[in-house]
Each structure stands twice: as structure tokens, then as C-alpha cells.
Scaffold this motif. Structure first.
Motif, PDB file in Angstrom:
ATOM      1  N   GLN A  16       0.825  -1.204   0.000  1.00 31.77           N
ATOM      2  CA  GLN A  16       0.000   0.000   0.000  1.00 31.77           C
ATOM      3  C   GLN A  16       0.866   1.264   0.000  1.00 31.77           C
ATOM      4  OE1 GLN A  16      -3.563   0.582   1.067  1.00 31.77           O
ATOM      5  NE2 GLN A  16      -4.165  -1.500   0.575  1.00 31.77           N
ATOM      6  N   THR A 100      -7.396  17.141  -1.932  1.00 31.39           N
ATOM      7  CA  THR A 100      -6.889  16.155  -0.986  1.00 31.39           C
ATOM      8  C   THR A 100      -5.878  16.763  -0.030  1.00 31.39           C
ATOM      9  OG1 THR A 100      -7.160  14.488  -2.693  1.00 31.39           O
ATOM     10  CG2 THR A 100      -5.838  13.887  -0.789  1.00 31.39           C
TER      11      THR A 100
ATOM     12  N   GLN B  99      -4.819   8.197   8.441  1.00 34.53           N
ATOM     13  CA  GLN B  99      -6.099   8.200   7.740  1.00 34.53           C
ATOM     14  C   GLN B  99      -6.071   9.192   6.586  1.00 34.53           C
ATOM     15  OE1 GLN B  99      -8.798   6.186   8.316  1.00 34.53           O
ATOM     16  NE2 GLN B  99      -7.354   5.138   9.647  1.00 34.53           N
ATOM     17  N   GLN B 102      -4.285   8.205   3.576  1.00 36.34           N
ATOM     18  CA  GLN B 102      -5.018   7.243   2.751  1.00 36.34           C
ATOM     19  C   GLN B 102      -5.664   7.924   1.556  1.00 36.34           C
ATOM     20  OE1 GLN B 102      -5.161   4.110   2.633  1.00 36.34           O
ATOM     21  NE2 GLN B 102      -4.802   3.197   4.641  1.00 36.34           N
ATOM     22  N   ARG B 103      -6.168   9.152   1.789  1.00 33.76           N
ATOM     23  CA  ARG B 103      -6.808   9.898   0.690  1.00 33.76           C
ATOM     24  C   ARG B 103      -5.806  10.128  -0.428  1.00 33.76           C
ATOM     25  NH1 ARG B 103     -11.683   9.327   3.248  1.00 33.76           N
ATOM     26  NH2 ARG B 103     -11.320   9.737   5.461  1.00 33.76           N
ATOM     27  N   THR B 105      -3.267   8.289  -1.046  1.00 30.92           N
ATOM     28  CA  THR B 105      -3.057   7.005  -1.700  1.00 30.92           C
ATOM     29  C   THR B 105      -4.128   6.769  -2.744  1.00 30.92           C
ATOM     30  OG1 THR B 105      -2.311   6.190   0.437  1.00 30.92           O
ATOM     31  CG2 THR B 105      -2.673   4.571  -1.297  1.00 30.92           C
ATOM     32  N   ASP B 106      -5.353   7.025  -2.341  1.00 31.65           N
ATOM     33  CA  ASP B 106      -6.462   6.836  -3.269  1.00 31.65           C
ATOM     34  C   ASP B 106      -6.256   7.689  -4.518  1.00 31.65           C
ATOM     35  OD1 ASP B 106      -7.472   5.233  -1.318  1.00 31.65           O
ATOM     36  OD2 ASP B 106      -8.921   6.703  -0.566  1.00 31.65           O
ATOM     37  N   TRP B 107      -5.910   8.941  -4.301  1.00 30.89           N
ATOM     38  CA  TRP B 107      -5.682   9.833  -5.432  1.00 30.89           C
ATOM     39  C   TRP B 107      -4.594   9.265  -6.333  1.00 30.89           C
ATOM     40  CZ3 TRP B 107      -1.487  12.454  -7.348  1.00 30.89           C
ATOM     41  CH2 TRP B 107      -1.750  13.423  -8.312  1.00 30.89           C
ATOM     42  N   GLU B 109      -3.606   6.180  -6.712  1.00 29.78           N
ATOM     43  CA  GLU B 109      -4.037   4.991  -7.443  1.00 29.78           C
ATOM     44  C   GLU B 109      -5.002   5.338  -8.567  1.00 29.78           C
ATOM     45  OE1 GLU B 109      -5.491   2.496  -4.329  1.00 29.78           O
ATOM     46  OE2 GLU B 109      -3.556   1.539  -3.992  1.00 29.78           O
ATOM     47  N   ASN B 110      -5.858   6.299  -8.300  1.00 31.91           N
ATOM     48  CA  ASN B 110      -6.831   6.692  -9.314  1.00 31.91           C
ATOM     49  C   ASN B 110      -6.187   7.379 -10.511  1.00 31.91           C
ATOM     50  OD1 ASN B 110      -8.938   5.700  -7.782  1.00 31.91           O
ATOM     51  ND2 ASN B 110      -9.358   7.671  -6.801  1.00 31.91           N
TER      52      ASN B 110
END
Lengths: 133, 133
Positions: A16, A100, B99, B102-103, B105-107, B109-110
Motif C-alpha cells: 500500500q 486532498t 487516515q 489514505q486519501r 493514496t487513493d488519489w 491509485e486513481n
DNA sequence: CGGAATCCTTGTAGATACTG
DNA sequence: CAGTATCTACAAGGATTCCG
């Protein structure tokens, strides 16, 4: 709570961690974020950035902009006018990133005092060694 | 949309940028985030981190942990057992940060594909100069 | 105005070896 | 096991200068 870590979970979270590093490597630079923030309101010129960012050198501004442009985070528009005019604008993707980053800002503001105090306490406990030497 | 920037707005966002830099300076290090992620599941030992983080040197692990500890993001617990045992655990504040990360990370990956393509395109347009030289 | 090129300083990190 | 100490290297960044 506070379940012990198993080797497995550590490996899992490592997977991750990679994407996080990708973002950070792109944003960690001393100036990238400030440019993102400064350009978030709309197109902005080179010189406006230079004056608005306080402390940035012409060189670093250029380099950072190039990197952002390379990653598709800013668009560069050259207006072939008599005094050259170049405008930079965030792409939609960069605007998402900017959103973000706001969360991080919030976190920072909410906890800056806590961290400052933690730091002061830590230093108070570990620096004294230098004094009685 | 895309309202032009005024000097005023740029100054305003600059004020906002400062706290962001605080976080980033603390997280930007090559290893800080990985430690945060690895320790997010619960207390973890020095050696577990060293093995789990792939590529980190003993020195950098120590330094990074010390900084995190200094900022009140990790707690260090020494167990005075025969083979020394030290456990590191994230503080609540650090868990919040985790936490938030994580946002990001999401960005990442997207948009990693988008960025990779943007980069390839950019390089294709700017590197060729080296070839026909 | 908006860069590119150059030079120099510094921080960040790797490798290695030693200690409580 | 969990560090510390030292030495080195490389890349980020600052300052300055030149160019289209």
C-alpha cells in the motif's frame, strides 16, 4: 486493540505504501505544493508565481513547473505577445490533488500545537546533555 | 470558471500553504510514511520495521523514528528484558494523519495511469532533441 | 518576461563498523 | 536486539548570470 503486527500485515501495508510514495515524491518538493495552491484559483503567470511564493528562486520555479507539467498537473500556455506571457493552470487531476491536500492542511492546523509541544518536551528532555558538558 | 488570480488571492493562499509545508516537511522524508503505515496496525519492534520496510538502513530507521517520536507521532517503549526489546506505536494524532494519507493514496491509485501517460507524452515531445543531435 | 546554464552549498541518505 | 558513530555521495536547492 493494538493487535501485534505480524510479518504478513507488514508486507501487506508495504504494498500500500508504494502509491503513497509516488504522490509524495511528486509533492514533497519544497515548492510543488505552494505552486499547486497558488495556481488553484485559476491561470497564473510565471512572474506572479515568483512574487507570490516568497523565497522561491527563478530556477526552482522553472524546474518545479516543468515537473508538474510533465506529470500532467499543470498546463503551460504561451501567449506570443510582445512582452512574452506564459500562463500556468492546474489540470482537473491537479485540482483533485489540491482538494486532498486540504485534508492534510486541516490535520496540520488541528495538531500543530500538539506537535509543537511534543517537540518542546522532547527537546527539553534530550538537549540538556549539551548544557552540562 | 478559471477566474484570473489577483495578487491578493495569491497572498491569501500562501498563508494557507504554510501548515501544509509543516506536514510535508515531517512526512516528506523517504521513510516517515512507510513507518507510519507499517506501524498503523499496532505496536511494532525495531527489527520488524527494519525487515518490513525493504531498503531502509538501520541508521535512517533510527533517525526517522526519533523525529517521529519528537513530534509526538510515535511512542517508544523500552522493555528491559534480556534481549532488549523496543516497541514503537503510533499516537492517536499519527493515526489521524495515517487516515488522511489514505486519501492521497487513493488519489495516487486513481491517477497513476494518467500521470504515467502524461509523463510519457511529455518525454516523447522533449527528449527527441537528444536523438537527432 | 520567462526562462536556460552555471556554480556552489547543504541536507538526506547509504555503507560500514562499533557498543550496551 | 537496538541502537550510535563516522565517513561518504549524491541530489535538492540557492545565487548568479546570460539569452530569446
Amino acid at each position: 486493540m493494538s493487535q501485534r503486527n505480524t510479518g504478513v500485515t507488514v508486507q501487506a501495508v508495504n504494498a500500500q505504501a508504494c502509491p503513497v510514495r509516488e504522490v509524495l515524491d511528486r509533492v514533497a518538493g519544497k515548492w510543488s505544493v505552494q505552486i499547486l495552491v497558488a495556481a488553484a484559483q485559476g491561470p497564473i503567470r510565471f512572474t506572479e508565481l515568483e512574487r507570490g511564493i516568497e523565497g522561491i528562486s527563478r530556477r526552482m520555479l522553472t524546474l518545479t513547473l516543468r515537473n508538474l507539467e510533465r506529470d500532467g498537473l499543470v498546463t503551460r500556455t504561451v501567449h506570443a505577445t510582445v512582452p512574452p506571457k506564459v500562463e500556468y493552470e492546474l489540470t482537473p487531476v491537479a485540482l483533485e490533488l489540491h482538494q486532498t491536500l486540504q485534508r492534510l492542511t486541516d490535520w496540520a492546523e488541528n495538531n500543530r500545537v500538539y506537535i509543537a509541544e511534543a517537540r518542546a518536551t522532547y527537546d527539553a528532555e534530550h538537549q540538556p546533555e549539551l548544557l552540562d558538558a
